[in-house]
Design an enzyme around this catalytic site. Structure first.
Site, PDB file in Angstrom:
ATOM      1  N   TYR A 113     -38.959  79.079   7.377  1.00  0.00           N
ATOM      2  CA  TYR A 113     -37.936  80.099   7.157  1.00  0.00           C
ATOM      3  C   TYR A 113     -38.500  81.292   6.387  1.00  0.00           C
ATOM      4  O   TYR A 113     -38.057  82.415   6.570  1.00  0.00           O
ATOM      5  CB  TYR A 113     -36.746  79.527   6.369  1.00  0.00           C
ATOM      6  CG  TYR A 113     -35.678  78.876   7.214  1.00  0.00           C
ATOM      7  CD1 TYR A 113     -35.987  77.830   8.078  1.00  0.00           C
ATOM      8  CD2 TYR A 113     -34.351  79.291   7.132  1.00  0.00           C
ATOM      9  CE1 TYR A 113     -35.008  77.219   8.836  1.00  0.00           C
ATOM     10  CE2 TYR A 113     -33.358  78.680   7.884  1.00  0.00           C
ATOM     11  CZ  TYR A 113     -33.698  77.649   8.740  1.00  0.00           C
ATOM     12  OH  TYR A 113     -32.718  77.046   9.484  1.00  0.00           O
TER      13      TYR A 113
ATOM     14  N   LYS B 209     -43.699  65.520  10.295  1.00  0.00           N
ATOM     15  CA  LYS B 209     -44.329  65.483  11.616  1.00  0.00           C
ATOM     16  C   LYS B 209     -45.834  65.447  11.362  1.00  0.00           C
ATOM     17  O   LYS B 209     -46.591  66.323  11.772  1.00  0.00           O
ATOM     18  CB  LYS B 209     -43.900  66.737  12.417  1.00  0.00           C
ATOM     19  CG  LYS B 209     -44.338  66.751  13.868  1.00  0.00           C
ATOM     20  CD  LYS B 209     -43.636  65.733  14.747  1.00  0.00           C
ATOM     21  CE  LYS B 209     -44.214  65.736  16.145  1.00  0.00           C
ATOM     22  NZ  LYS B 209     -43.692  64.621  16.969  1.00  0.00           N
TER      23      LYS B 209
ATOM     24  N   ASP C 239     -39.001  63.344  15.129  1.00  0.00           N
ATOM     25  CA  ASP C 239     -38.382  63.014  16.420  1.00  0.00           C
ATOM     26  C   ASP C 239     -37.765  61.616  16.375  1.00  0.00           C
ATOM     27  O   ASP C 239     -36.651  61.387  16.850  1.00  0.00           O
ATOM     28  CB  ASP C 239     -39.388  63.162  17.582  1.00  0.00           C
ATOM     29  CG  ASP C 239     -40.743  62.536  17.305  1.00  0.00           C
ATOM     30  OD1 ASP C 239     -40.989  62.087  16.170  1.00  0.00           O
ATOM     31  OD2 ASP C 239     -41.564  62.478  18.246  1.00  0.00           O
TER      32      ASP C 239
ATOM     33  N   ASP D 230     -32.452  71.463   8.518  1.00  0.00           N
ATOM     34  CA  ASP D 230     -31.399  72.237   9.185  1.00  0.00           C
ATOM     35  C   ASP D 230     -30.916  71.480  10.420  1.00  0.00           C
ATOM     36  O   ASP D 230     -29.714  71.296  10.636  1.00  0.00           O
ATOM     37  CB  ASP D 230     -31.950  73.617   9.585  1.00  0.00           C
ATOM     38  CG  ASP D 230     -30.919  74.455  10.315  1.00  0.00           C
ATOM     39  OD1 ASP D 230     -29.757  74.470   9.874  1.00  0.00           O
ATOM     40  OD2 ASP D 230     -31.274  75.073  11.337  1.00  0.00           O
TER      41      ASP D 230
ATOM     42  N   ASP E 136     -27.209  68.895  10.863  1.00  0.00           N
ATOM     43  CA  ASP E 136     -26.134  69.082  11.855  1.00  0.00           C
ATOM     44  C   ASP E 136     -25.924  67.785  12.638  1.00  0.00           C
ATOM     45  O   ASP E 136     -24.791  67.386  12.912  1.00  0.00           O
ATOM     46  CB  ASP E 136     -26.472  70.208  12.850  1.00  0.00           C
ATOM     47  CG  ASP E 136     -25.898  71.552  12.422  1.00  0.00           C
ATOM     48  OD1 ASP E 136     -25.718  71.752  11.203  1.00  0.00           O
ATOM     49  OD2 ASP E 136     -25.630  72.392  13.302  1.00  0.00           O
TER      50      ASP E 136
HETATM   51  C1  IPM Z   1     -27.413  76.248   7.560  1.00  0.00           C
HETATM   52  C2  IPM Z   1     -27.307  77.374   8.550  1.00  0.00           C
HETATM   53  C3  IPM Z   1     -28.263  78.485   8.132  1.00  0.00           C
HETATM   54  C4  IPM Z   1     -29.668  77.924   8.156  1.00  0.00           C
HETATM   55  C5  IPM Z   1     -28.158  79.762   8.989  1.00  0.00           C
HETATM   56  C6  IPM Z   1     -26.742  80.321   8.983  1.00  0.00           C
HETATM   57  C7  IPM Z   1     -29.155  80.797   8.571  1.00  0.00           C
HETATM   58  O1  IPM Z   1     -27.569  76.903   9.836  1.00  0.00           O
HETATM   59  O2  IPM Z   1     -27.181  76.497   6.362  1.00  0.00           O
HETATM   60  O3  IPM Z   1     -27.720  75.129   7.962  1.00  0.00           O
HETATM   61  O4  IPM Z   1     -30.314  77.868   9.200  1.00  0.00           O
HETATM   62  O5  IPM Z   1     -30.149  77.509   7.101  1.00  0.00           O
HETATM   63 MG    MG Z   2     -27.783  74.784   9.990  1.00  0.00          MG
END
Ligand code: IPM
Ligand code: MG
Length: 356
Positions: free
Chosen positions: A137, A187, A219, A243, A247
């Site tokens: 990032y 990884k 993975d 990240d 999710d």
């Molecule tokens: C998160 C989001 C952010 C990230 C985006 C909005 C930049 O997806 O906080 O997980 O990738 O960190």
């Molecule tokens: Mg995210």
């Protein structure tokens, strides 16, 4: 003296769910001064930068930040500094909010909302500890250029040992208060940063003989999360893997709208740390402004704010129990309502407040 909380609602459903969280926060702590400021797309639309000076000044005079979400489709093609997400990028970077905690819990009664079989997710309780200020990032170079007439782009994944050690320490400390298992995800079969990561985490584990450490390749970790999620207690990983995996972990609960997060840094002392608290879900533009978004993640983010920035575990627990009891008593927002009549954002929040 009353403490100030910077409220940065942002875009999409951010304002609706943040309003709900502020209601709950003010209910348990009427002494707090909650002050709002615009960030992200909301700021860009007014001709300001994604993180205007006013928002920054407010953050600096506050004990913590309660954040909504940022992002608007009309800025998708723009360079990062002209996109709503840049607000988050700057807040994370400039306040060194390196430790991103993303607790994943399945509330009793919500097992059927998960896309996995209910028996796989019943009682699920894990936490993703994501490194938030390093890796791909932030590494330089990070740019697009044209060489010999060919368009190209580069992002740089870089880690320094101290950055790995401090996030791993966060994970081991958290594990001590939980089921004492840390799974480090990397990884290392391909990436140099992962080889360093694994070495540093393994060495640090010597200081935590009471915690069991294992390593998974990313993975495989992605697969194990849907195969046997109950195996995990604390998952620690670098920025981008975190990240993606968070999710995935979040949706195990049936709704990404239930997952809060805390981003903590180096400022402050334990329990009184400066931090940013936000739902992990995004702006959900498809339902923004309709009053139907699930405010759970924002409300639970306010609970984390009390716990980590205001040293107020009692009220944090009170909020967490009230949310759980709202679910147990059948309160559901639209995305997980199934055949029960759904509650809107405000009505769901009323149910939480009634349970406080
Ligand atoms: C998160 C989001 C952010 C990230 C985006 C909005 C930049 O997806 O906080 O997980 O990738 O960190
Ligand atoms: Mg995210």
């Amino acid at each position: 003296m009353s403490q100030t909380i910077a409220v940065l609602p942002g875009d999409g459903v951010g304002p609706e769910v943040t309003r709900a969280a502020v209601r709950v926060l003010q209910h348990v702590r009427p002494d707090l001064r909650c002050v709002e400021s615009v960030v992200g797309g909301a700021a860009l639309e007014r001709g300001l930068s994604p993180l205007p000076d006013e928002a920054r000044a407010l953050a600096e005079s506050s004990a913590a930040i309660l954040f909504g979400s940022v992002g608007l489709p009309q800025y998708d093609g723009k360079p990062l500094p002209e996109r709503p997400e840049y607000a988050l990028f700057l807040l994370r970077r400039d306040y060194e909010l390196y430790a991103n905690l993303r607790p994943v819990r399945v509330f009793p009664g919500l097992e059927d909302a998960s896309s996995l079989k209910p028996e796989l997710v019943r009682g699920l309780d894990l936490i993703v500890v994501r490194e938030l200020t390093g890796g791909i990032y932030f590494g330089k170079p990070k740019e697009q250029r044209v060489e010999d007439g060919i368009e190209m782009a580069v992002d740089t994944m870089i880690y320094r040992a101290p950055e790995i050690e401090r996030i791993a320490r966060t994970a081991f400390e958290l594990a001590r208060g939980r089921r004492k298992r840390v799974t480090s995800v990397d990884k290392q079969n391909i990436l140099e940063t992962s080889r360093l990561w694994r070495r540093v985490v393994t060495k640090l584990a010597n200081e935590y003989p009471d915690v069991q450490l294992d390593h998974l390749l990313v993975d495989n970790a992605a697969m194990q999360l849907v195969r046997r999620p109950g195996y995990f207690d604390v998952i620690v990983t670098e920025n981008m893997f975190g990240d993606i995996l968070s999710d995935e972990a979040a949706i195990l609960t049936g709704s990404i709208g239930t997952l809060p997060s805390a981003s903590l840094g180096t400022l402050g002392t334990p329990g009184r740390q400066f931090g940013l608290y936000e739902p992990i879900a995004g702006t959900a533009p498809d339902i923004a402004g309709k009053g139907i978004a699930n405010p759970t993640a924002a409300i639970l983010s306010a609970a984390l704010l009390l716990r980590y920035s205001l040293d107020d575990d009692a009220n944090a627990l009170r909020i967490e129990r009230a949310v759980e009891n709202a679910y147990v008593s059948g309160a559901r927002t639209a995305e997980i309502a199934g055949s029960t009549p759904p509650l809107g954002t405000g009505a769901f929040t009323d149910r939480v407040i009634a349970n406080l």
